[in-house]
Design a protein around this motif. Structure first.
Motif, PDB file in Angstrom:
ATOM      1  N   ILE A  40      -9.869 -23.890 -41.108  1.00  0.00           N
ATOM      2  CA  ILE A  40     -11.139 -22.702 -39.177  1.00  0.00           C
ATOM      3  C   ILE A  40      -9.281 -22.172 -39.219  1.00  0.00           C
ATOM      4  CG2 ILE A  40      -9.634 -24.056 -37.391  1.00  0.00           C
ATOM      5  CD1 ILE A  40     -12.423 -24.047 -36.604  1.00  0.00           C
TER       6      ILE A  40
ATOM      7  N   PHE B  31     -18.911 -26.567 -38.736  1.00  0.00           N
ATOM      8  CA  PHE B  31     -18.719 -26.081 -38.031  1.00  0.00           C
ATOM      9  C   PHE B  31     -20.122 -25.090 -38.416  1.00  0.00           C
ATOM     10  CE2 PHE B  31     -15.343 -27.920 -36.980  1.00  0.00           C
ATOM     11  CZ  PHE B  31     -14.301 -27.722 -35.609  1.00  0.00           C
TER      12      PHE B  31
ATOM     13  N   TRP C 239     -14.742 -22.279 -45.337  1.00  0.00           N
ATOM     14  CA  TRP C 239     -13.661 -21.633 -46.224  1.00  0.00           C
ATOM     15  C   TRP C 239     -13.423 -20.744 -47.177  1.00  0.00           C
ATOM     16  CZ3 TRP C 239      -9.444 -20.363 -44.482  1.00  0.00           C
ATOM     17  CH2 TRP C 239      -7.666 -20.685 -45.520  1.00  0.00           C
TER      18      TRP C 239
ATOM     19  N   TYR D   8     -13.881 -28.734 -41.410  1.00  0.00           N
ATOM     20  CA  TYR D   8     -14.320 -27.494 -41.392  1.00  0.00           C
ATOM     21  C   TYR D   8     -16.266 -27.201 -41.545  1.00  0.00           C
ATOM     22  CZ  TYR D   8     -13.551 -27.035 -46.546  1.00  0.00           C
ATOM     23  OH  TYR D   8     -13.683 -26.967 -47.643  1.00  0.00           O
TER      24      TYR D   8
ATOM     25  N   ASP E 298     -11.284 -18.004 -34.812  1.00  0.00           N
ATOM     26  CA  ASP E 298     -11.954 -19.222 -33.999  1.00  0.00           C
ATOM     27  C   ASP E 298     -11.920 -20.308 -33.507  1.00  0.00           C
ATOM     28  OD1 ASP E 298     -14.587 -18.259 -36.170  1.00  0.00           O
ATOM     29  OD2 ASP E 298     -13.870 -19.265 -37.899  1.00  0.00           O
TER      30      ASP E 298
ATOM     31  N   THR F 208      -9.636 -31.143 -36.261  1.00  0.00           N
ATOM     32  CA  THR F 208     -10.769 -29.850 -36.841  1.00  0.00           C
ATOM     33  C   THR F 208      -9.069 -29.683 -38.167  1.00  0.00           C
ATOM     34  OG1 THR F 208     -12.240 -29.221 -38.649  1.00  0.00           O
ATOM     35  CG2 THR F 208     -10.261 -27.892 -36.579  1.00  0.00           C
TER      36      THR F 208
ATOM     37  N   SER G  22      -6.357 -28.152 -35.481  1.00  0.00           N
ATOM     38  CA  SER G  22      -6.217 -28.216 -36.701  1.00  0.00           C
ATOM     39  C   SER G  22      -5.865 -28.933 -36.937  1.00  0.00           C
ATOM     40  CB  SER G  22      -6.141 -26.696 -37.071  1.00  0.00           C
ATOM     41  OG  SER G  22      -4.244 -26.104 -36.883  1.00  0.00           O
TER      42      SER G  22
END
Length: 272
Positions: free
Chosen positions: A248, A225, A64, A222, A252, A244, A265
């Protein structure tokens, strides 16, 4: 990256920018999109495209707001370190996972720090008549004696590094059981190799969990990933859903969904 790098934009060719990013990762371990945008004098969109290109070449791992140095496939953080990392994200993921559970469900909880947050919610939440099986000692400890929750401890050889049981005794117990829902922790997720872990025994244990659960959920913040560990557990589309956190990107999520993977998410929750 430190403040010394925050000078007037430096004109670089694309290949020079790639080398600069890799040198910064080697020196500092991480870079941010905003710092690179300022240093190169290009838009953040252009920086993200550059990071995506480097990630596709397996030269870094996007996060991120930036990127980190690619981890070795055998790397595994100690449990004590993982307990305190990304805690807000793990709590949000656990809350979203708790919403998937109904009264009367039979549930399997894999070992891991995110599934531990789910175990705590099962103790404190209103849902009851739930049977919980787990190979994780910490999870069993918080669930033990809770009213309205039946508990099965999956035994076997204790892995002290993850505070959980594994081995043929654990797999033998699992082979005779079927659960409504299973919640798995994971080391890494990528498009290329799906769910991966650095430990062979852990990989085999998680495969057995997937076989025994009608619906299997992977709980992954996150940071899990876009990288790979040594052993592949299963393709990402083998699980019912991946949960998640809010970091994200929507692009994606769409990429996973295009491959037939259900990914949601969990939103940030201000009162966590």
């Amino acid at each position: 990256m430190d403040n010394a790098s925050k000078i007037k934009p430096v004109k670089m060719a694309a290949e020079e920018r790639r080398k600069y990013i890799l040198s910064m990762l080697e020196q500092y371990g991480s870079v941010t999109v905003s710092e690179l945008s300022e240093h190169f004098g290009i838009s953040e969109v252009s920086v993200r495209k550059l990071l995506i290109s480097l990630e596709q070449d397996s030269l870094l791992q996007r996060t991120w707001g930036g990127a980190v140095r690619t981890a070795r496939t055998t790397a595994e953080l100690p449990y004590q370190v993982r307990e305190s990392k990304y805690l807000q994200e793990k709590m949000a993921i656990a809350r979203a996972a708790y919403d998937m559970i109904n009264d009367g469900d039979s549930v399997y909880l894999d070992s891991g720090t995110t599934t531990f947050e789910l175990a705590k919610l099962l103790c404190n939440g209103p849902k009851r008549g739930i049977l919980v099986a787990t190979n994780a000692l910490d999870h069993a400890g918080v669930l033990l004696g809770q009213q309205g929750i039946s508990l099965i401890l999956i035994g076997g050889e204790i892995r002290h590094d993850v505070r959980a049981c594994s081995g043929y005794l654990a797999k033998d117990m699992l082979s005779n059981m079927v659960f409504d829902k299973g919640f798995l922790g994971i080391e890494h997720i990528s498009f290329s190799h799906g769910l991966t872990t650095p430990n062979m025994n852990d990989a085999e244990m998680k495969r057995w969990i997937l076989r025994t659960c009608k619906q299997s959920y992977v709980l992954a913040d996150y940071s899990k990933f876009w990288n790979d560990s040594l052993i592949q557990i299963a393709p990402a589309d083998r699980v019912y859903r991946i949960i998640t956190d809010w970091h994200i990107a929507e692009d994606d999520i769409s990429r996973f969904q295009a491959k037939g993977v259900s990914l949601v998410s969990a939103p940030a929750v201000s009162n966590l």
